[in-house]
Design a protein around this motif. Structure first.
Motif, PDB file in Angstrom:
ATOM      1  N   PHE A 566       0.853  -1.189   0.000  1.00 16.89           N
ATOM      2  CA  PHE A 566       0.000   0.000   0.000  1.00 16.89           C
ATOM      3  C   PHE A 566       0.891   1.241   0.000  1.00 16.89           C
ATOM      4  CE2 PHE A 566      -2.688  -3.266   1.943  1.00 16.89           C
ATOM      5  CZ  PHE A 566      -3.824  -3.157   1.152  1.00 16.89           C
ATOM      6  N   SER A 567       0.568   2.175  -0.870  1.00 19.07           N
ATOM      7  CA  SER A 567       1.394   3.370  -1.063  1.00 19.07           C
ATOM      8  C   SER A 567       0.652   4.596  -0.550  1.00 19.07           C
ATOM      9  CB  SER A 567       1.732   3.530  -2.556  1.00 19.07           C
ATOM     10  OG  SER A 567       2.440   4.720  -2.780  1.00 19.07           O
ATOM     11  N   TYR A 568       1.291   5.341   0.359  1.00 15.47           N
ATOM     12  CA  TYR A 568       0.699   6.540   0.933  1.00 15.47           C
ATOM     13  C   TYR A 568       1.728   7.667   0.873  1.00 15.47           C
ATOM     14  CZ  TYR A 568      -2.863   3.442   2.880  1.00 15.47           C
ATOM     15  OH  TYR A 568      -3.868   2.513   3.030  1.00 15.47           O
ATOM     16  N   LEU A 569       1.485   8.608  -0.006  1.00 15.93           N
ATOM     17  CA  LEU A 569       2.356   9.780  -0.045  1.00 15.93           C
ATOM     18  C   LEU A 569       2.015  10.732   1.093  1.00 15.93           C
ATOM     19  CD1 LEU A 569       4.639  10.968  -1.766  1.00 15.93           C
ATOM     20  CD2 LEU A 569       2.916  12.318  -2.954  1.00 15.93           C
ATOM     21  N   ASP A 570       0.743  10.845   1.371  1.00 16.64           N
ATOM     22  CA  ASP A 570       0.301  11.655   2.509  1.00 16.64           C
ATOM     23  C   ASP A 570      -0.753  10.832   3.247  1.00 16.64           C
ATOM     24  OD1 ASP A 570       0.142  13.765   4.231  1.00 16.64           O
ATOM     25  OD2 ASP A 570      -1.302  14.887   3.029  1.00 16.64           O
ATOM     26  N   PRO A 571      -0.358  10.132   4.328  1.00 18.98           N
ATOM     27  CA  PRO A 571      -1.271   9.171   4.960  1.00 18.98           C
ATOM     28  C   PRO A 571      -2.578   9.813   5.405  1.00 18.98           C
ATOM     29  CG  PRO A 571       0.964   8.931   5.814  1.00 18.98           C
ATOM     30  CD  PRO A 571       0.942  10.176   4.997  1.00 18.98           C
ATOM     31  N   THR A 592       1.720 -11.146   2.865  1.00 16.42           N
ATOM     32  CA  THR A 592       2.573 -10.181   3.561  1.00 16.42           C
ATOM     33  C   THR A 592       2.110  -8.774   3.197  1.00 16.42           C
ATOM     34  OG1 THR A 592       4.469 -11.675   3.515  1.00 16.42           O
ATOM     35  CG2 THR A 592       4.930  -9.340   3.864  1.00 16.42           C
ATOM     36  N   ILE A 593       1.892  -7.959   4.216  1.00 18.04           N
ATOM     37  CA  ILE A 593       1.419  -6.587   4.007  1.00 18.04           C
ATOM     38  C   ILE A 593       2.592  -5.629   4.211  1.00 18.04           C
ATOM     39  CG2 ILE A 593      -0.173  -4.799   4.737  1.00 18.04           C
ATOM     40  CD1 ILE A 593      -1.543  -7.129   3.423  1.00 18.04           C
ATOM     41  N   LEU A 594       2.879  -4.831   3.172  1.00 20.47           N
ATOM     42  CA  LEU A 594       3.896  -3.772   3.255  1.00 20.47           C
ATOM     43  C   LEU A 594       3.208  -2.430   3.053  1.00 20.47           C
ATOM     44  CD1 LEU A 594       7.449  -3.630   1.803  1.00 20.47           C
ATOM     45  CD2 LEU A 594       5.865  -1.805   1.210  1.00 20.47           C
ATOM     46  N   VAL A 595       3.478  -1.503   3.942  1.00 17.67           N
ATOM     47  CA  VAL A 595       2.920  -0.151   3.841  1.00 17.67           C
ATOM     48  C   VAL A 595       4.074   0.813   3.607  1.00 17.67           C
ATOM     49  CG1 VAL A 595       1.670   1.683   5.036  1.00 17.67           C
ATOM     50  CG2 VAL A 595       0.949  -0.698   5.294  1.00 17.67           C
ATOM     51  N   GLY A 596       3.948   1.590   2.554  1.00 16.51           N
ATOM     52  CA  GLY A 596       4.959   2.599   2.250  1.00 16.51           C
ATOM     53  C   GLY A 596       4.452   3.985   2.581  1.00 16.51           C
TER      54      GLY A 596
END
Length: 649
Positions: A566-571, A592-596
């Motif tokens: 999951f990609s979050y530039l501004d959470p 597997t969950i990766l949060v960016g």
């Protein structure tokens, strides 16, 4: 102090005008002080530059336990003795050349006559060059010595000979004559004496002057200011010594070459060539004009002039493009426009001496601007380094709607660095700037769409470059902006050179969609997610971008990925992120969950944030995401004993 809103608004509006006028007044005042105080400032400037050259010699004598005063006096007297010897040599050679010029005028006149006859046979060329030939003949006549009076001339009557009338100024008194002669002699001697005096005292009081400079630059951080001042002085000293050695060698080679060719007074022209080369760009050209003219006047043919031209055309490029970069880098650190402006300004203020001092003085200002915080504007105005950082340049191109130029700069960058490094340090930083502007309301929705489209165009184009391996190392020049970007971003991370083969991957990671990259839905998150998918794909992991609603209805077993990113530039809110992660675990159990979070955060806050959202991996850069994915792919995707936290260092 008034509190009237209207008055305060008028004062705010007038503040830029007042600041501009004050700056202009300061510039005019400084220019006036430099012009009217040149009799004092020129010797001081020459003494400062000379001290930079002589400091290493003084230090060498001090290491031999020679007292400071004796070392300074010995070095200064030796330097001025050498300068005096060079000056006397120039005067003697110039006097000899002046005495021989009348003899050369006859050859020059014969050559002009032959050229006139040759061009007369070609019709239109005769009219074109007739004015030039007439002027050259007049110069030749002026150079000829006056003809001796013959007996036939004495027999002419006064009626046949025009009467010559000479007007003489009245004789001046003895005191006036002595004053004019003494003024012409004493002024250079006084200037030389001032240079000698200032040089001695600068070398004797070097540490005290350094401390005063530190106090003026700022004594709040003595360590940093001292390091900056010492580094600046050492850089200037090395630069001036290297330039002096190069120019002396250039003059020596030119002088020896002219001697072999047979040009009269080769020593004089060699010294002129060495001195003229202190003037950037045009100095070597100016130094070639006089020996070329003498070669044309001396040789009845054209072979000597051709040889002189070939000598300068060979020696100058070697000195400027081969030897000079080896001695002190590819440039002086000054932009070409600044060099021209500095030469014009200093010549206007101080005459020919200002022209010679233009580059050294400007180098001093640029070095001080780079090392003294209060003088940073000098580096911006005069330096050759880009005024903006690579991230700011990239974002500015996006705002200007010019992704093509950003793509060209990115391709230059990829000749020396990996794509993931460029994405992390330049493009992702530009996305952060765009997100910040959007959060402050400086970009409306339409403008956000245009800028976001520019980002996506750059990412899509650069993603089609070489797919595997390290970038090619190019030896060709890549430009100032690319060089500055290389210096700013540093080397590639270790993982940037790792490309996994299918047999290196665990079975769950061998599919074309082993990693599912999901954007958050923001205006610029799509570009960040696309960069993440490209980065993983280029290193051997199958990755694709999918919309956020792909997880609502669950994923078929055949399309189930090994990792969801999951990609979050501004959470957005943490509750929304937790809901998205629970939905992903329900749609693909065991994934597997990766949060960016593509923002700079300290590791402590990242740890709390990871625990709050229950993610397996939390990263803040694409390089960290690549490291985590490669580790999981090789380990078979099994969860570690403790959740992995990879924060940008």
């Amino acid at each position: 102090m008034t509190t009237d809103p209207v008055t305060q608004r008028l004062l705010r509006q007038a503040l830029p005008v007042v600041t501009t006028l004050a700056s202009l007044l300061l510039v005019v005042t400084l220019a006036g002080a430099l012009y009217f105080g040149r009799d004092i400032l020129v010797p001081v400037a020459l003494a400062i530059l000379l001290s930079f050259v002589l400091v290493p010699a003084v230090r060498a004598l001090r290491r031999l336990r020679v007292p400071r005063a004796a070392a300074v006096l010995l070095v200064v007297l030796l330097a001025f003795g050498m300068l005096g010897a060079v000056g006397s040599l120039i005067a003697r050679e110039a006097a000899q050349l002046a005495a021989d010029l009348p003899r050369y005028s006859l050859t020059l006149r014969d050559k002009i006559t032959a050229l006139r006859a040759a061009t007369a046979e070609r019709g239109g060329l005769s009219d074109t060059f007739s004015g030039f030939f007439d002027m050259a003949e007049e110069i030749g006549k002026e150079l000829q010595p006056p003809a001796a009076k013959t007996d036939s001339d004495s027999q002419l009557g006064t009626a046949e000979r025009p009467m010559q009338v000479e007007i003489h100024a009245p004789r001046s008194g003895v005191l006036k004559t002595l004053g004019s002669v003494a003024g012409g002699v004493l002024h250079p001697l006084a200037t030389l004496g001032l240079i000698l005096l200032f040089t001695i005292f600068i070398l004797l009081q070097r540490e005290d002057l350094r401390n005063r400079a530190i106090r003026l630059a700022g004594s709040s951080d003595l360590r940093r200011t001292t390091a900056a001042i010492d580094d600046a002085t050492s850089r200037l000293s090395r630069f001036f010594i290297a330039q002096l050695i190069l120019n002396v060698a250039f003059g020596l080679v030119i002088g020896v070459g002219l001697w072999f060719i047979g040009v009269p007074s080769p020593i004089l022209f060699g010294v002129i060539a060495g001195i003229s080369r202190f003037v950037p760009y045009v100095g070597a050209v100016i130094s070639a004009v006089l020996p070329l003219a003498i070669a044309v006047a001396v040789d009845p043919g054209w072979s000597m002039a051709i040889q002189v031209a070939i000598l300068f055309l060979i020696v100058e490029p070697i000195a400027g493009h081969v030897v000079e970069p080896l001695l002190y880098g590819h440039s002086t650190g000054i932009s070409p426009v600044a060099v021209i402006l500095a030469a014009t300004l200093w010549t206007f203020l101080w005459g020919p001496i200002g022209l010679l001092l233009a580059t050294p003085l400007t180098v001093c200002l640029v070095v001080l601007g780079r090392h003294v915080e209060r003088l940073w504007f000098l580096d911006v105005i005069l330096g050759d380094r880009p005024a903006l950082g690579p991230q700011e340049i990239f974002y500015q191109r996006m705002l200007a709607g010019d992704p093509a130029e950003a793509i060209d700069q990115g391709r230059l960058f990829l000749k020396e660095r990996a794509l993931v490094t460029y994405y992390d340090e330049v493009v992702l930083a530009g996305l952060r700037m765009a997100q910040e502007d959007a959060a402050r309301g400086m970009l409306d929705r339409e403008r956000q769409g245009e800028v976001g489209a520019g980002f996506r165009a750059v990412v899509e184009t650069l993603g089609q470059a070489r797919k595997r391996g390290l970038p090619r190392r190019s030896r060709k020049p890549v430009g100032a902006e690319a060089e500055a970007a290389f210096a700013a971003v540093g080397p590639d991370r270790r993982a940037a050179g790792i490309v996994l083969r299918p047999e290196d991957l665990a079975p769950a990671w061998r599919g074309g969609s082993a990693v599912l990259c999901v954007p958050s839905g923001g205006a610029f998150d799509e570009a960040a997610t696309l960069m993440l998918a490209q980065t993983l794909s280029r290193h051997g992991l199958g990755a694709r971008v999918a919309p956020s609603n792909v997880l609502r209805d669950g994923l078929p077993e055949a399309e189930r990925p090994a990792m969801i990113c999951f990609s979050y530039l501004d959470p957005i809110s943490l509750s929304q992120i937790r809901l998205t992660i629970r939905r992903a675990r329900k749609a693909a159990p065991g994934v597997t969950i990766l949060v960016g979070f593509w923002r700079e955060r300290d590791p402590a806050s990242l740890g709390r944030l990871r625990r709050a959202i229950s993610a397996d991996l939390l990263v803040t850069s694409l390089s960290d995401a690549l490291d985590a994915a490669l580790e999981r792919a090789q380990a078979g995707g099994t969860p570690a004993a403790a959740p992995v936290l990879r924060a940008a260092e």
